[in-house]
Design a protein around this motif. Structure first.
Motif, PDB file in Angstrom:
ATOM      1  N   ALA A 198      -3.713   1.282  12.251  1.00 16.65           N
ATOM      2  CA  ALA A 198      -2.873   1.719  11.138  1.00 16.65           C
ATOM      3  C   ALA A 198      -3.135   3.184  10.843  1.00 16.65           C
ATOM      4  O   ALA A 198      -4.268   3.652  10.941  1.00 16.65           O
ATOM      5  N   ALA A 248      -2.695   7.358   4.987  1.00 14.06           N
ATOM      6  CA  ALA A 248      -2.051   8.394   4.170  1.00 14.06           C
ATOM      7  C   ALA A 248      -3.130   9.080   3.332  1.00 14.06           C
ATOM      8  O   ALA A 248      -3.705   8.480   2.433  1.00 14.06           O
ATOM      9  N   GLY A 261       3.373  -3.083   0.855  1.00 10.49           N
ATOM     10  CA  GLY A 261       2.567  -2.183   1.678  1.00 10.49           C
ATOM     11  C   GLY A 261       1.147  -2.702   1.798  1.00 10.49           C
ATOM     12  O   GLY A 261       0.751  -3.646   1.126  1.00 10.49           O
ATOM     13  N   LYS A 275      -3.034   4.253   1.083  1.00 15.43           N
ATOM     14  CA  LYS A 275      -1.980   3.482   1.744  1.00 15.43           C
ATOM     15  C   LYS A 275      -2.183   3.515   3.254  1.00 15.43           C
ATOM     16  O   LYS A 275      -2.471   4.561   3.829  1.00 15.43           O
ATOM     17  N   LEU A 279      -0.433   2.897   6.941  1.00 12.99           N
ATOM     18  CA  LEU A 279       0.900   3.030   7.497  1.00 12.99           C
ATOM     19  C   LEU A 279       1.059   2.067   8.673  1.00 12.99           C
ATOM     20  O   LEU A 279       0.436   2.249   9.716  1.00 12.99           O
ATOM     21  N   HIS A 316       4.079  -0.821  10.680  1.00  5.65           N
ATOM     22  CA  HIS A 316       5.474  -1.232  10.809  1.00  5.65           C
ATOM     23  C   HIS A 316       5.729  -2.439   9.910  1.00  5.65           C
ATOM     24  O   HIS A 316       4.818  -3.209   9.604  1.00  5.65           O
ATOM     25  N   LYS A 366      -6.781   7.472  11.791  1.00  2.46           N
ATOM     26  CA  LYS A 366      -6.348   6.084  11.979  1.00  2.46           C
ATOM     27  C   LYS A 366      -7.432   5.140  11.484  1.00  2.46           C
ATOM     28  O   LYS A 366      -8.609   5.484  11.440  1.00  2.46           O
TER      29      LYS A 366
END
Length: 160
Positions: free
Chosen positions: A33, A36, A63, A89, A91, A93, A125
């Motif tokens: 993932a 942010a 989310g 947060k 990120l 899909h 990441k």
């Protein structure tokens, strides 16, 4: 056509690792993932600072959020420095978020961050695992297996 995903993640520089996660949980599935971040958080991570030892992820408001991860304030930051323990947060899909939400709600699984790293393109990441908690007897069996593997390697080295 979509690009095929690599079998393993492209980890160039590991910043933080949750070493107790593999001992405390049965790891079912692993996701990569994005993270942010605010400006000074990136600088702090690039300096090798950060901890995810007591952190977890939760699915809310459509989310996925990384909770209780510590990225200390940047030493040369000004008054606009970031808050060290704020929720961040992740990120992912939409299909991955739906899969994680279903597993957490129906199967009672937990989202555990395994590591924070920078990939080949310089992006921060998080390696996120879908995991189930181990019982005490499972942890004892893990310790027993680890000790046996160590003893076996020692015997093979001495006798072999």
């Amino acid at each position: 056509m979509a690009r095929p995903k690599p079998a393993t993640f492209d980890k160039q520089k590991t910043v933080a690792e949750n070493r107790k996660a593999r001992f405390n949980y049965h790891i079912e599935d692993v996701f990569e993932a994005g993270l942010a971040l605010q400006g000074t958080e990136v600088k702090s991570l690039r300096g090798g600072e950060g901890s995810i030892a007591e952190s977890y992820a939760e699915v809310k408001d459509g989310g996925v959020w990384l909770v209780n991860a510590t990225i200390p304030e940047f030493s040369h930051g000004n008054r606009h420095n970031h808050e060290p323990k704020r929720p961040r947060k992740l990120l992912l899909h939409a299909r991955e978020i739906d899969k994680l939400l279903g597993a957490v709600e129906r199967k009672g699984m937990t989202l555990v961050p395994l590591s924070i790293y920078f990939n080949g393109r310089g992006r921060a990441k998080v390696e996120l695992a879908l995991a189930k908690g181990k019982q005490t007897h499972d942890k004892r069996a893990t310790i027993k297996d680890r000790d046996w593997q160590r003893d076996k390697a020692r015997l093979m080295r001495d006798k072999g």
